[in-house]
Design a protein around this motif. Structure first.
Motif, short mmCIF file in Angstrom:
data_model
loop_
_atom_site.label_atom_id
_atom_site.label_comp_id
_atom_site.label_asym_id
_atom_site.label_seq_id
_atom_site.Cartn_x
_atom_site.Cartn_y
_atom_site.Cartn_z
N HIS A 193 43.88 -35.46 -82.69
CA HIS A 193 44.59 -35.66 -81.42
C HIS A 193 43.60 -35.84 -80.26
O HIS A 193 43.85 -36.64 -79.35
N CYS A 194 42.51 -35.09 -80.28
CA CYS A 194 41.51 -35.21 -79.21
C CYS A 194 40.86 -36.58 -79.25
O CYS A 194 40.64 -37.20 -78.20
N HIS A 195 40.53 -37.08 -80.44
CA HIS A 195 39.94 -38.41 -80.54
C HIS A 195 40.93 -39.47 -80.06
O HIS A 195 40.53 -40.43 -79.38
N LEU A 196 42.20 -39.30 -80.39
CA LEU A 196 43.21 -40.25 -79.92
C LEU A 196 43.28 -40.24 -78.39
O LEU A 196 43.30 -41.30 -77.75
N GLY A 197 43.30 -39.05 -77.81
CA GLY A 197 43.35 -38.93 -76.36
C GLY A 197 42.12 -39.51 -75.70
O GLY A 197 42.21 -40.21 -74.68
N LEU A 198 40.94 -39.25 -76.27
CA LEU A 198 39.70 -39.79 -75.71
C LEU A 198 39.68 -41.32 -75.82
O LEU A 198 39.19 -42.01 -74.93
N GLY A 199 40.20 -41.83 -76.93
CA GLY A 199 40.28 -43.28 -77.08
C GLY A 199 41.14 -43.90 -76.00
O GLY A 199 40.77 -44.92 -75.38
N ARG A 200 42.30 -43.30 -75.76
CA ARG A 200 43.18 -43.81 -74.70
C ARG A 200 42.54 -43.67 -73.33
O ARG A 200 42.68 -44.56 -72.47
N LEU A 201 41.84 -42.57 -73.11
CA LEU A 201 41.19 -42.34 -71.81
C LEU A 201 40.13 -43.40 -71.54
O LEU A 201 40.08 -43.99 -70.45
N HIS A 202 39.25 -43.64 -72.52
CA HIS A 202 38.17 -44.61 -72.33
C HIS A 202 38.72 -46.03 -72.20
O HIS A 202 38.18 -46.84 -71.44
N TRP A 203 39.78 -46.32 -72.95
CA TRP A 203 40.39 -47.64 -72.84
C TRP A 203 40.93 -47.86 -71.43
O TRP A 203 40.71 -48.89 -70.80
N GLY A 204 41.61 -46.85 -70.91
CA GLY A 204 42.15 -46.95 -69.56
C GLY A 204 41.06 -47.09 -68.51
O GLY A 204 41.28 -47.69 -67.45
N ALA A 205 39.88 -46.53 -68.81
CA ALA A 205 38.75 -46.60 -67.87
C ALA A 205 37.94 -47.88 -68.06
O ALA A 205 36.95 -48.08 -67.35
N GLY A 206 38.33 -48.71 -69.04
CA GLY A 206 37.64 -49.98 -69.25
C GLY A 206 36.46 -49.92 -70.20
O GLY A 206 35.73 -50.90 -70.34
N ASN A 207 36.26 -48.79 -70.87
CA ASN A 207 35.14 -48.66 -71.81
C ASN A 207 35.66 -48.90 -73.22
O ASN A 207 36.00 -47.97 -73.96
N ARG A 208 35.72 -50.17 -73.61
CA ARG A 208 36.33 -50.53 -74.88
C ARG A 208 35.53 -50.03 -76.08
O ARG A 208 36.11 -49.65 -77.11
N ALA A 209 34.20 -50.01 -75.97
CA ALA A 209 33.37 -49.56 -77.09
C ALA A 209 33.62 -48.09 -77.41
O ALA A 209 33.80 -47.71 -78.58
N ARG A 210 33.62 -47.25 -76.37
CA ARG A 210 33.89 -45.83 -76.59
C ARG A 210 35.32 -45.61 -77.07
O ARG A 210 35.58 -44.75 -77.91
N ALA A 211 36.24 -46.39 -76.51
CA ALA A 211 37.64 -46.27 -76.94
C ALA A 211 37.77 -46.59 -78.43
O ALA A 211 38.43 -45.86 -79.18
N ARG A 212 37.13 -47.67 -78.86
CA ARG A 212 37.21 -48.07 -80.28
C ARG A 212 36.61 -46.99 -81.18
O ARG A 212 37.15 -46.70 -82.26
N GLU A 213 35.52 -46.39 -80.74
CA GLU A 213 34.86 -45.34 -81.52
C GLU A 213 35.79 -44.15 -81.76
O GLU A 213 35.94 -43.67 -82.88
N HIS A 214 36.44 -43.69 -80.69
CA HIS A 214 37.31 -42.52 -80.82
C HIS A 214 38.61 -42.85 -81.57
O HIS A 214 39.10 -42.04 -82.37
N LEU A 215 39.15 -44.02 -81.33
CA LEU A 215 40.38 -44.40 -82.05
C LEU A 215 40.11 -44.56 -83.54
O LEU A 215 40.97 -44.23 -84.37
N ALA A 216 38.93 -45.04 -83.89
CA ALA A 216 38.57 -45.14 -85.31
C ALA A 216 38.48 -43.76 -85.95
O ALA A 216 38.93 -43.55 -87.09
N GLN A 217 37.92 -42.80 -85.21
CA GLN A 217 37.84 -41.43 -85.71
C GLN A 217 39.23 -40.83 -85.89
O GLN A 217 39.52 -40.17 -86.90
N ALA A 218 40.10 -41.06 -84.91
CA ALA A 218 41.46 -40.55 -85.01
C ALA A 218 42.19 -41.15 -86.19
O ALA A 218 42.86 -40.45 -86.97
#
Length: 222
Positions: A173-198
């Motif tokens: 759940h934390c990785h999912l949340g971090l993925g959404r957070l980074h995506w909203g902030a425009g950091n697609r690379a970090r978002a992809r990393e966390h969503l992949a972990q989730a």
């Protein structure tokens, strides 16, 4: 046979509901917890009534029945207090805070979450503390505008504590949340990393409800 006894059968239905709730199998969780509530009432299993009511309220939160969830969780908190039960604060106040958040009552959600986190820390309930940190992360992420630094800090604290305690669903759940957070902030690379972990964690734990959500996010990000 323990399952022939009222308490044993009530516990069995509650445990079944708890498993489905953690996996996100909402309809099956609701069915099991509603059955538990009926057994508690019919057989006067007083101790289990507010506990199963709180879990049913949590299942209602996931299913979007927020008004029902708020009503049930408030009653569960009152009943537990009247009985002198000091069950995990996350079971009632944390889920009530989440219901407030999803219902657009962010200030009430934040106030209750902070109060409950303080209680969890004072009583050395580290597992509850981890869940509440995650909830505070979501409250910060859903602010308008998002409180990015606060959300990221709480997510990371929740993730570290979940890892230490072996709470793999919460890690996901934390990785999912971090993925959404980074995506909203425009950091697609970090978002992809966390969503992949989730996605990986949800798949390993067969948490299909949450896996589908993470996969949708991954497809949209792509």
């Amino acid at each position: 046979d323990v399952l022939a006894q009222p308490y044993g059968l009530t516990q069995a239905h509650w445990a079944d509901g708890y498993l489905h709730l953690r996996k996100g199998e909402v309809e099956r969780a609701v069915t099991a917890f509603e059955r538990t509530q009926v057994l508690c009432r019919d057989w006067n299993v007083v101790f289990m009534r507010p506990i199963s009511a709180a879990h049913l309220g949590a299942a209602y939160v996931l299913s979007g029945r927020l008004e029902d969830a708020v009503s049930l969780l408030r009653q569960a908190m009152q009943d537990a207090a009247a009985m002198g039960l000091r069950a995990s604060p996350w079971l009632k106040a944390g889920w009530l805070s989440e219901a407030y958040l999803l219902g657009g009552r962010r200030s009430e959600a934040l106030e209750l979450a902070l109060q409950t986190l303080k209680l969890a820390i004072e009583n050395h309930k580290r597992g509850d503390q981890a869940w509440l940190l995650h909830l505070l992360s979501e409250i910060a992420r859903r602010a308008d505008p998002p409180e990015i630094d606060a959300a990221q800090t709480s997510f990371q604290e929740a993730l570290a504590l979940a890892g230490e305690l072996g709470m793999r669903p919460l890690q996901a759940h934390c990785h999912l949340g971090l993925g959404r957070l980074h995506w909203g902030a425009g950091n697609r690379a970090r978002a992809r990393e966390h969503l992949a972990q989730a996605t990986r964690l949800y798949r390993e734990m067969d948490m299909q409800f949450w896996l589908e959500k993470a996969e949708v996010e991954m497809r949209e990000l792509a």
